[in-house]
Design an enzyme around this catalytic site. Structure first.
Site, short mmCIF file in Angstrom:
data_model
loop_
_atom_site.label_atom_id
_atom_site.label_comp_id
_atom_site.label_asym_id
_atom_site.label_seq_id
_atom_site.Cartn_x
_atom_site.Cartn_y
_atom_site.Cartn_z
N CYS A 1 -25.45 26.50 68.74
CA CYS A 1 -26.15 25.43 68.06
C CYS A 1 -26.80 25.93 66.77
O CYS A 1 -27.09 25.14 65.87
CB CYS A 1 -27.19 24.80 68.97
SG CYS A 1 -28.45 25.94 69.58
N ARG B 1 -36.00 21.02 70.41
CA ARG B 1 -35.34 20.53 71.62
C ARG B 1 -35.79 21.24 72.90
O ARG B 1 -35.57 20.72 73.99
CB ARG B 1 -33.82 20.68 71.49
CG ARG B 1 -33.38 22.14 71.43
CD ARG B 1 -32.02 22.34 70.79
NE ARG B 1 -31.70 23.77 70.70
CZ ARG B 1 -32.19 24.58 69.78
NH1 ARG B 1 -33.03 24.13 68.87
NH2 ARG B 1 -31.85 25.86 69.76
N CYS C 1 -13.87 27.05 91.09
CA CYS C 1 -14.97 27.74 90.44
C CYS C 1 -14.86 27.55 88.93
O CYS C 1 -13.88 26.98 88.43
CB CYS C 1 -15.01 29.22 90.82
SG CYS C 1 -13.78 30.27 89.98
N ASP D 1 -25.74 29.86 76.95
CA ASP D 1 -25.01 29.38 75.78
C ASP D 1 -23.89 30.33 75.35
O ASP D 1 -23.50 30.33 74.18
CB ASP D 1 -25.98 29.15 74.61
CG ASP D 1 -26.67 30.43 74.15
OD1 ASP D 1 -26.44 31.49 74.77
OD2 ASP D 1 -27.41 30.38 73.16
#
Length: 267
Positions: A186, A70, A170, A127
């Site tokens: 992931c 990806r 924010c 992430d």
């Protein structure tokens, strides 16, 4: 602009909303991209192709074979190379005029406070929850617009936080740092390969719009994508008066659950 630049960027210049003036803003701009993985790959490539003059790319990780499913800025020949350096190679192959500064370390408060002054936009392509909040703190402190994206499994989301606007919430208004969720990655949860390309490309689009002066309608709005159905939904949220980061003064937010899981990290 030179004749070569007028030719290279002619399709932007033809757009009334960009034109020569907008393209010159891009050429003079400084974008800070944090993360050179699934989201950061399309962000970096599109910012370079669009002619953003200076791009600082922050990532402490190295390219792994599992990334290639990806993370389109990298290839098999660059497995083992730091991601920021690998992405720099890909960006220069597209547009050698762009000044790319790779930073091979984790983005923490000290680094972000050194990088953001004078930047036009910061794009969060990370992430993990802690780094997202560090980016948000620096964005608010230095009044730099923040484009934030996330993707995990088949679910993606995108929002823009603009501390230059008095009523802009924010990231901490929506995801309070005191309520840190369980980290999801992931590597354990999986991610649909094109999803990070969709969200990352939209992050690049919002960043370019902010630079050229078009603004973003995603300030105070969270755009969510169900990748299985290819269906978008959107919820509004407001600044929080008790926010520990931006010290909001506005009313309480709308319910931002919308039946969807909000993603604090993942890509």
């Amino acid at each position: 602009m030179t004749d070569e630049q007028l030719l290279r960027y002619s399709r932007h210049i033809l757009l009334d909303d960009i034109g020569v003036e907008g393209q010159e803003r891009l050429l003079a701009a400084h974008a800070v991209v944090v993360g050179a993985g699934g989201l950061g790959s399309p962000v970096a490539l599109y910012l370079a192709s669009a002619g953003v003059g200076r791009i600082t790319l922050v990532d402490h990780d190295a390219v792994d074979a599992t990334n290639l499913q990806r993370q389109i800025a990298h290839d098999l020949a660059r497995v083992g190379l730091p991601k920021a350096l690998s992405a720099q190679v890909a960006m220069r192959a597209i547009n050698p005029e762009v000044r790319v500064t790779p930073v091979l370390q984790r983005a923490d408060d000290a680094l972000l406070n050194a990088l953001l002054p004078g930047a036009d936009v910061v794009i969060d392509c990370t992430d993990n929850f802690a780094t997202r909040h560090a980016i948000n703190r620096a964005s608010v402190r230095h009044r730099v617009p923040l484009v934030s994206g996330a993707a995990i499994r088949f679910d993606g989301q995108l929002s823009v936080y603009d501390p230059r606007q008095p009523q802009s919430p924010c990231y901490a208004c929506l995801f309070p740092p005191a309520h840190a969720p369980e980290e999801v990655r992931c590597a354990t949860m999986g991610v649909f390969a094109p999803l990070v390309g969709i969200i990352g490309t939209m992050q690049a689009a919002e960043a370019i719009k902010l630079i050229v002066g078009l603004g973003s309608r995603l300030v105070g709005r969270l755009l969510m994508l169900d990748g299985r159905a290819l269906a978008f939904s959107e919820v509004a949220f407001a600044r929080q008066c008790d926010c520990p980061v931006c010290g909001a003064r506005s009313s309480a937010p709308d319910d931002a659950s919308g039946g969807h899981q909000l993603l604090q990290q993942g890509q």
